[in-house]
Design a protein around this motif. Structure first.
Motif, PDB file in Angstrom:
ATOM      1  N   THR A  68       0.834  -1.198   0.000  1.00  0.00           N
ATOM      2  CA  THR A  68       0.000   0.000   0.000  1.00  0.00           C
ATOM      3  C   THR A  68       0.876   1.257   0.000  1.00  0.00           C
ATOM      4  OG1 THR A  68      -0.134  -0.338   2.379  1.00  0.00           O
ATOM      5  CG2 THR A  68      -2.031  -0.977   1.085  1.00  0.00           C
ATOM      6  N   HIS A  69       0.246   2.372  -0.248  1.00  0.00           N
ATOM      7  CA  HIS A  69       0.973   3.621  -0.474  1.00  0.00           C
ATOM      8  C   HIS A  69       1.816   4.033   0.735  1.00  0.00           C
ATOM      9  CE1 HIS A  69       2.092   6.986  -2.688  1.00  0.00           C
ATOM     10  NE2 HIS A  69       1.102   7.809  -2.450  1.00  0.00           N
ATOM     11  N   ARG A  71       3.940   2.363   2.526  1.00  0.00           N
ATOM     12  CA  ARG A  71       4.243   1.406   3.593  1.00  0.00           C
ATOM     13  C   ARG A  71       5.290   0.363   3.199  1.00  0.00           C
ATOM     14  NH1 ARG A  71       2.255   5.205   5.824  1.00  0.00           N
ATOM     15  NH2 ARG A  71       0.107   5.654   5.334  1.00  0.00           N
ATOM     16  N   ALA A  74       7.823  -0.560   5.803  1.00  0.00           N
ATOM     17  CA  ALA A  74       7.299  -1.272   6.969  1.00  0.00           C
ATOM     18  C   ALA A  74       7.071  -2.745   6.633  1.00  0.00           C
ATOM     19  CB  ALA A  74       6.012  -0.618   7.445  1.00  0.00           C
ATOM     20  N   PHE A  75       6.523  -3.010   5.444  1.00  0.00           N
ATOM     21  CA  PHE A  75       6.353  -4.399   5.014  1.00  0.00           C
ATOM     22  C   PHE A  75       7.719  -5.076   4.922  1.00  0.00           C
ATOM     23  CE2 PHE A  75       2.230  -2.866   3.631  1.00  0.00           C
ATOM     24  CZ  PHE A  75       1.403  -3.979   3.698  1.00  0.00           C
TER      25      PHE A  75
ATOM     26  N   MET C  48       7.189  -0.885  16.163  1.00  0.00           N
ATOM     27  CA  MET C  48       7.246  -0.071  14.953  1.00  0.00           C
ATOM     28  C   MET C  48       6.947   1.388  15.284  1.00  0.00           C
ATOM     29  SD  MET C  48       8.249  -2.133  12.665  1.00  0.00           S
ATOM     30  CE  MET C  48       7.969  -1.357  11.081  1.00  0.00           C
ATOM     31  N   ALA C  53       2.594   0.985  10.416  1.00  0.00           N
ATOM     32  CA  ALA C  53       3.797   0.196  10.209  1.00  0.00           C
ATOM     33  C   ALA C  53       3.671  -1.154  10.892  1.00  0.00           C
ATOM     34  CB  ALA C  53       5.011   0.945  10.746  1.00  0.00           C
ATOM     35  N   SER C  56       1.690  -3.403   8.740  1.00  0.00           N
ATOM     36  CA  SER C  56       2.463  -3.688   7.529  1.00  0.00           C
ATOM     37  C   SER C  56       3.526  -4.738   7.821  1.00  0.00           C
ATOM     38  CB  SER C  56       3.157  -2.425   7.021  1.00  0.00           C
ATOM     39  OG  SER C  56       2.213  -1.417   6.766  1.00  0.00           O
ATOM     40  N   SER C  57       4.213  -4.566   8.939  1.00  0.00           N
ATOM     41  CA  SER C  57       5.312  -5.486   9.234  1.00  0.00           C
ATOM     42  C   SER C  57       4.796  -6.902   9.462  1.00  0.00           C
ATOM     43  CB  SER C  57       6.108  -5.003  10.444  1.00  0.00           C
ATOM     44  OG  SER C  57       5.348  -5.144  11.614  1.00  0.00           O
ATOM     45  N   GLY C  60       4.099  -8.474   6.128  1.00  0.00           N
ATOM     46  CA  GLY C  60       5.362  -8.871   5.515  1.00  0.00           C
ATOM     47  C   GLY C  60       5.900 -10.143   6.148  1.00  0.00           C
ATOM     48  N   GLU C  82      -6.502   0.504   6.313  1.00  0.00           N
ATOM     49  CA  GLU C  82      -6.124   0.347   4.913  1.00  0.00           C
ATOM     50  C   GLU C  82      -5.432  -0.995   4.684  1.00  0.00           C
ATOM     51  OE1 GLU C  82      -3.031   2.827   3.456  1.00  0.00           O
ATOM     52  OE2 GLU C  82      -3.549   2.471   1.374  1.00  0.00           O
ATOM     53  N   ASN C  83      -4.518  -1.313   5.590  1.00  0.00           N
ATOM     54  CA  ASN C  83      -3.764  -2.537   5.381  1.00  0.00           C
ATOM     55  C   ASN C  83      -4.538  -3.786   5.770  1.00  0.00           C
ATOM     56  OD1 ASN C  83      -1.468  -1.595   4.122  1.00  0.00           O
ATOM     57  ND2 ASN C  83      -0.595  -0.914   6.062  1.00  0.00           N
ATOM     58  N   TYR C  86      -5.721  -4.625   2.608  1.00  0.00           N
ATOM     59  CA  TYR C  86      -4.631  -5.217   1.824  1.00  0.00           C
ATOM     60  C   TYR C  86      -4.467  -6.702   2.178  1.00  0.00           C
ATOM     61  CZ  TYR C  86       0.005  -6.015  -0.107  1.00  0.00           C
ATOM     62  OH  TYR C  86       1.054  -6.525  -0.815  1.00  0.00           O
TER      63      TYR C  86
END
Lengths: 266, 90, 360
Positions: A68-69, A71, A74-75, C48, C53, C56-57, C60, C82-83, C86
Motif C-alpha cells: 500500500t501507499h 508502507r 514497513a512491510f 514499529m 507500520a 504492515s510489518s 510482511g 487500509e492494510n 490489503y
C-alpha cells in the motif's frame, strides 16, 4: 551463463511505463547490480509501495510484494526480520517514500535495517497525473502547483544520512554505470542502504516544464548534476550551487551496527 | 554477437541515440507494426560488445542496454551462416 | 493471570513468531509480554513507528512464513484499516488483537467498550468478509487467541480478536493446556497458480523464499497474481470468492454457548455482557432465562437463532449503541431489544433484570 533476462517476467512485458520513463532504466541498473552480486532468484525479495516506481517488482520474477501507499519499508521490515537470510530490495518513489511514507523512511534508516532501498525520484506524482511532490523543485509546474512549486524540497540522500543509514548515494537515470555501482555497493554493505535515482518523467513533469522530450530531460539531469566533491569545493570557495542544480555521488558509507544482519557461519 | 532492438518492447524514446559512443543508434523514420518509431541501427557491427563480448566473456560498454527503459536492446548470438536457397524460375 | 498476558501466552502457545506493535492503552501489556518472551523463543518482536507500520510489518512477516500478530486499541485500529483491506485482498493470514476502549477518537483510553464491532467487519473500503472472535473470560482470551491463528491460516484472511479493556485488564485463573492444536496454513500445491483456489475457495499459501516466485499485489489480480485492475469480471469473481470463502463456512466455524434453549426471553451476548447474564442467571436461578453467548461474532451464524424455538424476545446487551442488535434483527422476525451501555461500565445483573420486565 546467467543472464539478466532470467530475472524478468517476460509474460508481463512490455511494462506499463510511458515512453522514455526512467524507471525501466533503474530496473536495469538494479538487476545488473543483483547479477554482479550473484544473488539467488529464490532468495531475493522485491518490495514496493504505490506509484509508477512501485510497479517495478511486478516485472521481476522473484517473490515480490506490491503493497500500500508509503508502507513498503514497513512491510520490508517485517519480511526481513522474519527471515533475515532474504536479500530484500525496496523500490519506491519520491512521493511514496518522502510524503506518505516519510515516517517509515526515517525509522528504517534509524533502525539501520539491512536492506537496499532504491528511490526513483521523478520529482512528481506520475501515476496520478503529475501532482507536486515533496521533491518537486521550486518553480516547477505541476497540476497542483500551477503557478510553480513554492515549497522547499526534501534532500532524500541527506535525510537518509542524517537518519542513520549506513549507505546513501544519489545518481540519475543518465549515470547508469555509476548508479549500478552505487546500488551494488549498497547491497554489499550491511545495514540500510539508500540509493536515490533521479529519473525522468517526460509525460507528467517534462511536458509541463519545457523538457518535452526524453532526451532533453536526460540532458537536463546530465547538465545539472554536480559531483558532491565539486559541490564541496565550491562551498569552500564560497560559491553557491545555482538553483535547479543538485549534487550526485556517495553521501555516506559507514559500518554502524545494523539490524537483520545474518552473521556468516564459519 | 549481433545487436538488436526488440520491436515489441521498444517504445521509441530515443535514449539510446543519446548515449551510444559510436552513434550506432539513429532516430528512426518509419512507424512499425505497433505504431512506434523504433531507432535504426547504423552499421551495428561497430559496437564493441558485438565484436569483443565473446572474447572477454562479459558484456562490454552496454550503456544502451542499461539505459533502455523498455529492456528492448539486447545482443543475440548470430545464427550460423546458411547458404541461401535459390530458386531459379525458367 | 491478566487478560492481556493470557492473550500473549495464547499467541505464543500457537507458535506466533513475529509481533509488530505500537504501545496503546489498554493493549500495551500484550506487546510488553511479547517483547519479554518472543526473543527468548527465537521469535521477533519489533516496536514499529506507528500502527500503520505494525500491521504492515506483520503482513510482511506472514509472507515470509511467520505466524504474526499485532495488538492495538481503537485509534490504532482505525489507522490499520487500509492494510487490513490489503491483507484481505492478498489473502494474508494475520491476527489482530483489538483491546477495545471507549471511542470515538481518543475517547476513554482506560475504559472498556465494544464500539469497534462494525469497524472490524466493515472498516476497510470495499466488500470483504472477516472473522472476529470475542472472549468473555481470561481463559477464552488464551484459547481464542490460539484459535485465531488456526483460523487465519486456514482461511488466509485477517482474524480479529475483539476483546476490550475489561477482559484485557481482568485477572482470572487460567489453565494453560500442555499442548495447543496448531493447524498450519496449507502450502501451494505443485502445478497450481499462486492464487488459484482449491475446492474450498482458498488457495494454497506460496510462502516467500520457497521458489514460487509469486507477485503479491493489492490490486485486483488474476490467479497468477498479476494485476488486472480493469477486468470487471475478474474483479467480481475475486471479491465474491474472498467473501464467500468465509461466509460459506460460517456455520461450520461458529462457536457459541447455548443455555436454556426453551426460554422465552433470551439474552444474546458476546464478550463482557455475557458475564452479567451469567450472574443474573445465578441470582435468579428460578427464572427461565435463555442465553446465547457468541465467541465468533463475524461471520454471524444466523441459524443459531433458530435454536430458541420458544423465544419471544431477544435482548442484546452490548457496550456500544447497539451494533450487533441490528445485525441480529436482520436475521429474525422475533423482537430484538437492544440494551446499549456506553461509558465504560458493564451492565449490572439488575439492569438486565429490568430489561426482562422484572421489578428489582
Amino acid at each position: 551463463m546467467k543472464s539478466v533476462e532470467d530475472w524478468y517476467r517476460h509474460d508481463r512485458m512490455p511494462h506499463i511505463f510511458c515512453t522514455g520513463c526512467g524507471n525501466g532504466t533503474v530496473i536495469n541498473c538494479t538487476l545488473e547490480a543483483v547479477m554482479q552480486m550473484g544473488w539467488d532468484i529464490d532468495n531475493t525479495i522485491f518490495i514496493s509501495g504505490i506509484g509508477c516506481s512501485s510497479r517495478s517488482p511486478g516485472y521481476i520474477t522473484t517473490d515480490s510484494l506490491h503493497t500500500t501507499h508509503g508502507r513498503a519499508l514497513a512491510f520490508a521490515t517485517g519480511v526481513k526480520l522474519a527471515k533475515p537470510e532474504f536479500d530484500v530490495v525496496v523500490f519506491t518513489g519520491d512521493g511514496d517514500l518522502s510524503a506518505i511514507g516519510g515516517n517509515h523512511f526515517i525509522h528504517a534508516c534509524r533502525r539501520n535495517i539491512n536492506m537496499t532501498v532504491i528511490c526513483m525520484n521523478n520529482m512528481i506524482y506520475g501515476m496520478t497525473g503529475g501532482q507536486g511532490s515533496p521533491c518537486t523543485p521550486a518553480g516547477a509546474i505541476s497540476t497542483t502547483t500551477p503557478y510553480g512549486a513554492t515549497e522547499p524540497v526534501f534532500d532524500l540522500a541527506r535525510l537518509a544520512e542524517a537518519s542513520g543509514a549506513n549507505y546513501s548515494a544519489r545518481w540519475t537515470a543518465y549515470h547508469v554505470k555509476e548508479l549500478t555501482k552505487a546500488i551494488k555497493v549498497g547491497m554489499e554493505i550491511p545495514g540500510f542502504s539508500f540509493i536515490e535515482a533521479m529519473t525522468q518523467c517526460p509525460t507528467s513533469y517534462g511536458r509541463r516544464n519545457k523538457l518535452r522530450t526524453t532526451t532533453s530531460m536526460l540532458e537536463y539531469m546530465r547538465d545539472n548534476a554536480v559531483l558532491l566533491n565539486k559541490a564541496k569545493r565550491m562551498e569552500a570557495e564560497g560559491r553557491e550551487l545555482s538553483p535547479g542544480r543538485f549534487t550526485v555521488g556517495e553521501f555516506v558509507k559507514r559500518f554502524r551496527p545494523a539490524l537483520g544482519v545474518v552473521k556468516d557461519e564459519e | 554477437m549481433k545487436l538488436v532492438i526488440d520491436q515489441n518492447l521498444c517504445k521509441g524514446c530515443n535514449l539510446c541515440t543519446m548515449v551510444c559512443p559510436y552513434n550506432i543508434f539513429q532516430e528512426g523514420s518509419e512507424l512499425n507494426k505497433k505504431g512506434v518509431v523504433v531507432p535504426e541501427l547504423d552499421r551495428p557491427e561497430r559496437c564493441t560488445n558485438c565484436r569483443l563480448a565473446s572474447l572477454y566473456q562479459r558484456r562490454l560498454c552496454g550503456v544502451c542496454q542499461l539505459i533502455c527503459p523498455d529492456q528492448a536492446i539486447k545482443w543475440i548470438e548470430e545464427e550460423p551462416y546458411e547458404s541461401m536457397k535459390v530458386v531459379i524460375e525458367y | 493471570m491478566q487478560g492481556n498476558i493470557a492473550c500473549a501466552e495464547g499467541a505464543l502457545a500457537a507458535g506466533c513468531s513475529f509481533f509488530g506493535g505500537y504501545p496503546i492503552t489498554p493493549s500495551t501489556e500484550v506487546a510488553e509480554h511479547m517483547a519479554r518472551i518472543l526473543p527468548k523463543k527465537g521469535g521477533t518482536f519489533i516496536q514499529m513507528e506507528d500502527e500503520l507500520a505494525s500491521i504492515s510489518s506483520i503482513i510482511g512477516a506472514s509472507w515470509a512464513g511467520a505466524r504474526s500478530m499485532t495488538a492495538t486499541s481503537g485509534p490504532g485500529f482505525s489507522l490499520m484499516m487500509e492494510n487490513i483491506g490489503y491483507a484481505v485482498m492478498t489473502e494474508t493470514p494475520i491476527v489482530i488483537v483489538n483491546i477495545q476502549r471507549g471511542g470515538p477518537s481518543t475517547g476513554q483510553p482506560t475504559m472498556g467498550a465494544q464500539g469497534d464491532m462494525m469497524q472490524c467487519r466493515f472498516g476497510s473500503h470495499g466488500d470483504y468478509s472477516t472473522i472476529a472472535l470475542v472472549p468473555s473470560t481470561v481463559q477464552e482470551m488464551f484459547d481464542l487467541t490460539a484459535k485465531a491463528f488456526n483460523l487465519a491460516d486456514r482461511f488466509r484472511c485477517p482474524v480479529f480478536l475483539m476483546s476490550d479493556e475489561i477482559i484485557g485488564h481482568m485477572r482470572e485463573k487460567v489453565t494453560i493446556p500442555e499442548e495447543v492444536d496448531i493447524i498450519r496454513r496449507r502450502p501451494l500445491k505443485e502445478g497450481k497458480l499462486p492464487f488459484e483456489p482449491e475446492d474450498d475457495m482458498i488457495p494454497g499459501f506460496p510462502e516467500f523464499g520457497k521458489g514460487y516466485r509469486v507477485h503479491v499485489t493489492g490490486l485486483t489480480h488474476d490467479e497468477r497474481g498479476y494485476p488486472e485492475a480493469t477486468n470487471c469480471e475478474l474483479h467480481s469473481e475475486l471479491v465474491t470468492r474472498l467473501v464467500n470463502k468465509i461466509e460459506s463456512k460460517r456455520h461450520e466455524i461458529a462457536d457459541y454457548d447455548i443455555i436454556n434453549p426453551q426460554a422465552e426471553i433470551v439474552f444474546i451476548t458476546y464478550g463482557p455482557p455475557g458475564r452479567a447474564v451469567r450472574q443474573l442467571m445465578h441470582d435468579y436461578s428460578d427464572l427461565e432465562i435463555g442465553h446465547l453467548n457468541l465467541r465468533i461474532v463475524w461471520p454471524f451464524p444466523e441459524k443459531v437463532l433458530k435454536e430458541f424455538p420458544n423465544a419471544s424476545k431477544f435482548i442484546v446487551p452490548e457496550l456500544n449503541m447497539g451494533q450487533m442488535a441490528r445485525e441480529i434483527q436482520r436475521h429474525t422476525s422475533i423482537e430484538v431489544e437492544s440494551l446499549p451501555k456506553i461509558g465504560g461500565e458493564m451492565h449490572t445483573p439488575d439492569e438486565l433484570f429490568r430489561a426482562m420486565g422484572g421489578d428489582s
